[in-house]
Design an enzyme around this catalytic site. Structure first.
Site, PDB file in Angstrom:
ATOM      1  N   GLY A 139       0.822  -1.209   0.000  1.00 31.57           N
ATOM      2  CA  GLY A 139       0.000   0.000   0.000  1.00 31.57           C
ATOM      3  C   GLY A 139       0.855   1.258   0.000  1.00 31.57           C
ATOM      4  CB  THR A 140       3.976   2.103   1.820  1.00 33.63           C
ATOM      5  OG1 THR A 140       3.387   1.754   3.074  1.00 33.63           O
ATOM      6  CG2 THR A 140       4.891   3.293   1.995  1.00 33.63           C
ATOM      7  CG  ASN A 178      -4.848   3.818   9.586  1.00 31.95           C
ATOM      8  OD1 ASN A 178      -5.086   4.838   8.938  1.00 31.95           O
ATOM      9  ND2 ASN A 178      -3.863   3.741  10.469  1.00 31.95           N
ATOM     10  CD  GLN A 214      -6.965  -0.511   7.363  1.00 30.88           C
ATOM     11  OE1 GLN A 214      -7.778  -1.440   7.469  1.00 30.88           O
ATOM     12  NE2 GLN A 214      -5.726  -0.616   7.792  1.00 30.88           N
ATOM     13  N   GLY A 258      -2.640  -5.933  -0.323  1.00 35.82           N
ATOM     14  CA  GLY A 258      -3.088  -7.327  -0.212  1.00 35.82           C
ATOM     15  C   GLY A 258      -3.302  -7.800   1.215  1.00 35.82           C
ATOM     16  CG  HIS A 259      -0.702  -6.630   4.698  1.00 38.02           C
ATOM     17  ND1 HIS A 259      -0.621  -6.386   6.055  1.00 38.02           N
ATOM     18  CD2 HIS A 259      -0.340  -5.476   4.097  1.00 38.02           C
ATOM     19  CE1 HIS A 259      -0.225  -5.136   6.246  1.00 38.02           C
ATOM     20  NE2 HIS A 259      -0.048  -4.566   5.078  1.00 38.02           N
ATOM     21  CB  THR A 272      10.720  -9.962 -12.026  1.00 34.52           C
ATOM     22  OG1 THR A 272      11.760  -9.727 -12.959  1.00 34.52           O
ATOM     23  CG2 THR A 272      10.048 -11.290 -12.314  1.00 34.52           C
ATOM     24  CB  CYS A 279       6.145   3.396  23.766  1.00 35.33           C
ATOM     25  SG  CYS A 279       7.186   3.882  25.117  1.00 35.33           S
TER      26      CYS A 279
HETATM   27  N1  PLP Z   1      -2.688   3.163   4.153  1.00 37.95           N
HETATM   28  C1  PLP Z   1      -3.459   2.750   5.174  1.00 37.95           C
HETATM   29  C2  PLP Z   1      -4.747   3.462   5.452  1.00 37.95           C
HETATM   30  C3  PLP Z   1      -3.060   1.674   5.964  1.00 37.95           C
HETATM   31  O1  PLP Z   1      -3.826   1.283   6.975  1.00 37.95           O
HETATM   32  C4  PLP Z   1      -1.834   1.041   5.663  1.00 37.95           C
HETATM   33  C5  PLP Z   1      -1.350  -0.060   6.509  1.00 37.95           C
HETATM   34  O2  PLP Z   1      -1.664  -0.147   7.672  1.00 37.95           O
HETATM   35  C6  PLP Z   1      -1.072   1.502   4.573  1.00 37.95           C
HETATM   36  C7  PLP Z   1      -1.532   2.571   3.843  1.00 37.95           C
HETATM   37  C8  PLP Z   1       0.224   0.865   4.195  1.00 37.95           C
HETATM   38  O3  PLP Z   1       0.022  -0.379   3.579  1.00 37.95           O
HETATM   39  P1  PLP Z   1       1.238  -1.409   3.481  1.00 37.95           P
HETATM   40  O4  PLP Z   1       1.424  -1.978   4.854  1.00 37.95           O
HETATM   41  O5  PLP Z   1       0.793  -2.445   2.508  1.00 37.95           O
HETATM   42  O6  PLP Z   1       2.416  -0.649   3.005  1.00 37.95           O
END
Ligand code: PLP
Length: 385
Positions: free
Chosen positions: A71-72, A150, A178, A199-200, A236, A324
């Site tokens: 996602g990042t 999130n 999310q 995906g996760h 790839t 923390c």
């Molecule tokens: N954006 C949101 C709203 C998320 O909750 C997350 C992961 O917690 C991400 C982006 C990042 O996704 P990834 O862990 O696949 O990089």
């Protein structure tokens, strides 16, 4: 001791059907999808099916899906695509409650010659849309607002924002990491230009994601290299994980009604059970307008992290809204932006459920949690006896 997993916004269990679909990619059809021979075509075909399934979940077409590593990466790709394809524009608008994938990138870009505007949110976590529209300028290259938060699960009116921005000719991206798989999404009828998913968060493996880029949106690659992904992302392809994400997308489409009925009922049962028994406890965020699986609760006068540690003793996994950092507990930027008082923000716990949770698990948590909170409060100097 069985694990009770209420932390599905952090990551999810990989669905058994997903694992099954992935396995042959390692041991049988392991060719490089870019190779010429027939053996590699099997991997390419698996990849094509996965892309179709991801597109189907979003109401998109397969050519609009770029597969990424997470996602990042999808978020970074979207922001950089807008900036690089409009080099004269230096302004980004986002919200104050974004995930660090967008928040830290926009803060970084603000130190590197761009301008980032962070739209405030109200007590319920909803964005101030007048503030957003008032801050648009001719220099604005992109607006990026998350679909579902999130931490709180609060849903932003992204369709409405996208529609308004389309009329003004401004690119709109949403971090829907999310939202995808938890609420119905149909991009056919929407004005959203780019959308990130991971995906996760939907029962596929970690380390794979996707970016939807609407046909006709100006694009410039983030990872520059080979010709993969129609020259839009070098490298790839992680075939097995992409195939897994495709299967997970297919399953999510089939389970979305369940997510919105059974999972929602479980979440509500957990929430009501806890709020009823525990005084000085409250919901953070908009109780109506949020994801069906997420409950962010504050138990005032104690630390969320202490609650998590005691829950861990019982095998219950959840997250807290404080982290923390350098020895002191800092409430999350999301709860701070919403103006949640410190006494409540410190004692926040996020429960996020999935289709794999059961009523027995919820009832166990509802039985075990109130005495934990009571014990911690008796130790707290802030608790009025
Ligand atoms: N954006 C949101 C709203 C998320 O909750 C997350 C992961 O917690 C991400 C982006 C990042 O996704 P990834 O862990 O696949 O990089």
């Amino acid at each position: 001791m069985n694990t009770i997993y209420f932390d599905n916004n952090a990551t999810t269990r990989v669905a058994p059907e997903v694992v099954e679909e992935m396995l042959p990619c390692f041991t049988e059809d392991y060719g490089n999808p870019s190779s010429m021979y027939r053996f590699a075509k099997k991997a390419a075909d698996r990849l094509a099916l996965a892309r179709q399934r991801i597109a189907d979940l979003l109401g998109a077409s397969p050519e609009e899906i770029i597969v990424t590593s997470c996602g990042t990466e999808s978020d970074s790709t979207a922001i950089y695509a807008a900036l690089r394809s409009n080099p004269s524009k230096k302004h980004i608008i986002t919200s104050r409650v974004e995930h660090s994938a967008i928040k830290n990138l926009c803060e970084y870009l603000a130190r590197k010659g761009y301008r980032s505007t962070f739209v405030p949110v109200d007590k319920k976590g909803m964005p101030d849309l007048d503030y957003l529209y008032d801050h648009l300028t001719d220099d604005t290259a992109i607006v990026s607002m998350m679909w579902a938060n999130n931490e709180t699960g609060v849903l932003f009116p992204v369709e409405e924002i996208a529609k308004n921005l389309k009329e003004k000719g401004i690119v709109f991206h949403t971090d829907a990491v999310q939202a995808v798989g938890k609420i119905p999404i149909d991009l056919k009828e929407s004005s959203i230009d780019m959308l990130s998913l991971s995906g996760h968060k939907l029962h596929a493996p970690k380390g794979v994601g996707a970016l939807y880029v609407r046909k006709g949106t100006k694009f410039s690659p983030f990872l520059i290299g080979g010709h993969q992904e129609a020259n839009r992302r070098g490298g790839t392809e992680n075939v097995a994980s992409i195939v897994g994400m495709g299967k997970a997308a297919e399953l999510a489409a089939a389970h979305i009604a369940d997510e919105n009925s059974r999972v929602r009922q479980l979440r509500d049962r957990l929430e009501k059970g806890l709020l009823k028994q525990i005084p000085d406890s409250l919901i953070n965020g908009d109780p109506e307008n949020r994801l069906p699986n997420t409950s962010n609760l504050s138990f005032e006068y104690i630390e969320g992290e202490s609650i998590l540690l005691m829950m861990d003793e019982l095998g219950i996994c959840a997250s807290s809204g404080s982290a923390c950092t350098s020895g002191s507990l800092e409430p999350s930027h999301v709860l701070r932006a919403m103006g949640v008082p410190y006494t409540a923000a410190h004692g926040s716990v996020r429960f996020s459920l999935s289709i794999y949770n059961t009523q027995e698990e919820v009832d166990y948590a509802v039985e075990k949690l109130p005495p934990i909170i009571q014990r911690l409060r008796e130790m707290s100097p802030f608790w009025k006896q």
